[in-house]
Design an enzyme around this catalytic site. Structure first.
Site, short mmCIF file in Angstrom:
data_model
loop_
_atom_site.label_atom_id
_atom_site.label_comp_id
_atom_site.label_asym_id
_atom_site.label_seq_id
_atom_site.Cartn_x
_atom_site.Cartn_y
_atom_site.Cartn_z
N CYS A 1 0.76 -1.26 0.01
CA CYS A 1 -0.08 0.01 0.08
C CYS A 1 0.88 1.22 0.14
O CYS A 1 1.27 1.65 0.77
CB CYS A 1 -0.91 -0.01 1.16
SG CYS A 1 -2.18 1.48 1.20
N CYS B 1 -0.46 4.16 1.66
CA CYS B 1 -0.37 4.14 3.22
C CYS B 1 1.21 4.41 3.80
O CYS B 1 1.40 5.49 4.57
CB CYS B 1 -0.72 2.87 3.83
SG CYS B 1 -2.09 2.21 3.35
N ASP B 2 2.03 4.11 2.70
CA ASP B 2 3.53 4.24 3.36
C ASP B 2 4.21 5.19 2.48
O ASP B 2 5.45 5.29 2.81
CB ASP B 2 4.25 2.58 3.04
CG ASP B 2 3.46 1.80 4.11
OD1 ASP B 2 2.67 2.14 4.85
OD2 ASP B 2 3.33 0.41 3.91
#
Ligand code: NAP
Length: 316
Positions: A134, A137-138
């Protein structure tokens, strides 16, 4: 035989389920959550920085434990078993989970989608330590760093765009000589390539994730046409080779789309009255913790309305 007919059974152990459990418990519907035996996606993530309410971010396992505790506080019950099948029993549903057998008026299915993995050396070892599924997200953890993205579909393009905002260089590694992504997404990647932010390696597969025991440091790749092997430096290794929705156990009970995702309408109803669905098992586009929680909430509110209607119509 089941001892009673429940109002609601929730299947799945992720944030969509905890949210649905919280809402249905507060509506005094005494939800039972059949949470499964595999960890949900947030439980295997490190810092989550895009879930509102946590300005410093929150660790994925902590977020998920908090959500579960909150639902339990209001009376939600959990069992850590896998649901094996759902059968229609008159107006109710029978749920089989191993030796156990439950009867319920409504079901919310939130069994998620599992990111596909390659099964190469180092992938498991560095999971959450540079290996991620992801970028949304990261990506911010990769400021001024380099990352490799595996895949040639829309997800791979999207991950690459997200990472290119932070990274000095993103390398897209794709097993064929053309992308399957939509033309518009491909165009964006090619323009990032022109700007020097993105490199593309066609006809190439990763064969090993390299690291220093703590974090990813690179990737070993092989050209499938020339058989040439080499090592690339990379701080992140992003898998974008698709997801598999966890819908096998449903058999033919519910309408699925061509990729096996549950079809839901705007109110999270499936085609079967009394069955609702939330989270990644019915969403291959957004796939975020917050959208899973949101759709879990929607399901719970729909269940509450459905049970109320059964009572009003004398069908309870
Ligand atoms: P996808 O379209 O199935 O693409 C998966 C990619 O991974 C393909 O390029 C595939 O290669 C590659 N791949 C699969 N297994 C592999 C393996 N073992 N080793 C190396 N490469 C492998 O999956 P997706 O990109 O997650 O998209 C899923 C669906 O969501 C699609 O319908 C997509 O359009 C949609 N989506 C849309 C958006 C958007 O519109 N913004 C964003 C994300 C997803 P091959 O090409 O060789 O098969």
């Amino acid at each position: 035989m089941p001892e009673k007919i429940r109002d609601i059974i929730i299947i799945g152990g992720g944030i969509a389920s905890h949210t649905a459990a919280l809402y249905t418990a507060r509506a005094e519907l005494q939800p039972l959550v059949i949470a499964g035996v595999e960890p949900d996606q947030l439980s295997t993530t490190s810092l989550v920085e895009n879930y509102p309410g946590f300005p410093e971010g929150i660790l994925g396992p902590e977020l998920i434990n908090n959500c579960k505790k909150q639902a339990e506080k209001f009376g939600a019950k959990y069992i850590e078993k896998k649901a094996d099948a759902i059968k229609k029993e008159g107006n109710n549903f029978q749920i089989i989970a191993g030796e156990e057998n439950y009867l319920t008026r409504t079901v919310i299915i939130n069994t998620g989608a599992s990111p596909r993995t390659l099964g190469i050396e180092g992938e498991k070892k560095y999971w959450g330590k540079g290996v991620s599924t992801c970028a949304t997200c990261d990506a911010t953890f990769y400021k001024n760093k380099t990352a490799a993205v595996i895949g040639g579909g829309d997800s791979a393009m999207e991950e690459t765009i997200a990472l290119s905002k932070f990274c000095t260089k993103v390398v897209v590694i794709h097993r064929r000589d053309e992308f399957r992504a939509s033309k518009i997404m491909q165009k964006r990647i090619l323009s990032l390539q022109k700007e020097g932010k993105v490199d593309i390696m066609y006809d190439t597969v990763p064969t090993e994730v390299l690291g220093d025991d703590k974090f990813v440091t690179g990737v070993k790749v092989k050209n499938v046409k020339t058989e040439e092997e080499k090592e690339l430096q990379a701080d992140g290794f992003f898998l974008a080779i698709g997801h598999t929705p966890n819908t096998k156990f449903l058999g033919n009970l519910i309408d699925l789309d061509d990729h096996g995702y549950i079809k839901t309408n705007r109110n999270q109803h499936t085609n079967v009255e009394g069955i609702y669905s939330a989270g990644d098992v019915q969403d291959h586009i957004y796939k975020q913790a917050i959208t899973s929680a949101g759709t879990g909430c929607q399901c719970a509110l729909e269940v509450e309305k459905y049970i109320e209607n059964l009572k009003n119509q004398g069908k309870y």
